[in-house]
Design an enzyme around this catalytic site. Sequence first.
Site, PDB file in Angstrom:
ATOM      1  N   ASP A 167      48.602  -0.814  -3.919  1.00  0.00           N
ATOM      2  CA  ASP A 167      47.801  -1.785  -3.170  1.00  0.00           C
ATOM      3  C   ASP A 167      46.445  -1.166  -2.837  1.00  0.00           C
ATOM      4  O   ASP A 167      46.149  -0.043  -3.256  1.00  0.00           O
ATOM      5  CB  ASP A 167      48.551  -2.263  -1.925  1.00  0.00           C
ATOM      6  CG  ASP A 167      48.777  -1.138  -0.923  1.00  0.00           C
ATOM      7  OD1 ASP A 167      47.929  -0.235  -0.803  1.00  0.00           O
ATOM      8  OD2 ASP A 167      49.808  -1.166  -0.229  1.00  0.00           O
ATOM      9  N   ALA A 168      45.637  -1.893  -2.081  1.00  0.00           N
ATOM     10  CA  ALA A 168      44.266  -1.462  -1.813  1.00  0.00           C
ATOM     11  C   ALA A 168      44.191  -0.176  -0.993  1.00  0.00           C
ATOM     12  O   ALA A 168      43.125   0.435  -0.899  1.00  0.00           O
ATOM     13  CB  ALA A 168      43.484  -2.590  -1.130  1.00  0.00           C
TER      14      ALA A 168
END
Lengths: 137, 137, 137, 137
Positions: D15-16
């Site tokens: 994810d980010a």
Amino acid sequence: MKFTYKTQIRLHDTDAAGILFFANQFKILHDAYEHVLEKMGFSFNQMLTKRSYFLPIVHAESDYKKPLFVGDKVVVTVNVAHIGTTSFSFAYQLHNLKKQLVGSGKTVHVTINKKTRAKITLPAECRQALLKFSGKA
Amino acid sequence: MKFTYKTQIRLHDTDAAGILFFANQFKILHDAYEHVLEKMGFSFNQMLTKRSYFLPIVHAESDYKKPLFVGDKVVVTVNVAHIGTTSFSFAYQLHNLKKQLVGSGKTVHVTINKKTRAKITLPAECRQALLKFSGKA
Amino acid sequence: MKFTYKTQIRLHDTDAAGILFFANQFKILHDAYEHVLEKMGFSFNQMLTKRSYFLPIVHAESDYKKPLFVGDKVVVTVNVAHIGTTSFSFAYQLHNLKKQLVGSGKTVHVTINKKTRAKITLPAECRQALLKFSGKA
Amino acid sequence: MKFTYKTQIRLHDTDAAGILFFANQFKILHDAYEHVLEKMGFSFNQMLTKRSYFLPIVHAESDYKKPLFVGDKVVVTVNVAHIGTTSFSFAYQLHNLKKQLVGSGKTVHVTINKKTRAKITLPAECRQALLKFSGKA
């Protein structure tokens, strides 16, 4: 304070057994957590780009009480379960529209320095927000 | 008629490059499609359990105009793009809250018999709903 | 050169209709792309942390020829479809173990500066690798 | 007997925040579980289509010891943790290529009748396979 997050089971949440794929309940828990953090003034995007710390998950668990099918509406209730020195945890309960408990879960987070990834004491703004959210400040 | 579906980019939609993972835009398109079908009276759950046909996707495409970050709110506009004999297609446009086009997409569906998986003519109820949705009935 | 990537449909790739959820074919395409990039010496992790550019996808499409069920083994063939000035594209074909074409796809990538997100000319190392991969260098 | 399952962190697993999204560790655990079931002669596809029972998960948990990045290779070790009357559980350990423990997990399954969804005693073939797998038969 008590936060709720409403969502709906989508086709991509299910699997060929016809019900919610268990790992996707964790996605729903995290969606609820992001929603709550936003309500508390902590946007994930700001955290990822502007703050010096992360809140990674070190433990997660879920229980599954009733099957959830595509289209089912779910209300997630979120509570602060524990506030420690370098960690905190959230508890979640999922109810269907008949107010039946369909699942529950927990996530344990630690605060770490974004660069070194070393554990750090809960930042003051973070502790304050958690206390406020748990109704203790 | 014109349907819109509102959603928000969640952490699990993004990847380590910091933005929406491209395949997850297709999930968003399908969420919007499920939302529209529900509004048209076609719940996915009923379709999976009670109807004799499926509407599988045989082609899908997406364009990506602007990066989407965690927390970004998105409005998806859904239109019927084409109604054929054994197929139909939906077109989607994604706008951010500044009303900028951030992405678009298309899904092409065929109607098949649930058991034999053979292509069938669009069921009447299905064609009617699509015509109504596209403003032609 | 021709690269293949072998994978297997997992339960989380399927949905309640019993087959591969269409958006997850894009995940498989990207897994194959990552695998090929690695073979070409471009690890994603290095790209994300050490290089000054990204290769975001601006267009993606997939066709679905046959349903894929949990446990099905799939071979993905990857080819460079086009090398432009600021963009390149990959084409993918998915076959089952009976050597039947079950799906295909395409991803179009642009090269951008990681900080400004402005389009840039394909970096030399990138162009060279693509030419080599496509058998033209 | 001891089963291991090898996999690699893909971009869509992250994810980010730049690392494995916690819910996706559960996908990896289940991939390992499917792999083991296959080795034990229980294909998921057969279970979904031919057998009269399901093995849904009623509890799942994971611990996260070290961050996992895109491209990281992981070896999952799978053990039968418990065999009960109507339930059984699997334990999982994830190691990186330096043989460091990076995560662990557990899934608790019950056996239910596919149609009524009522709990049933572990089918004989299922118990036998679990005993054999755990080295007790």
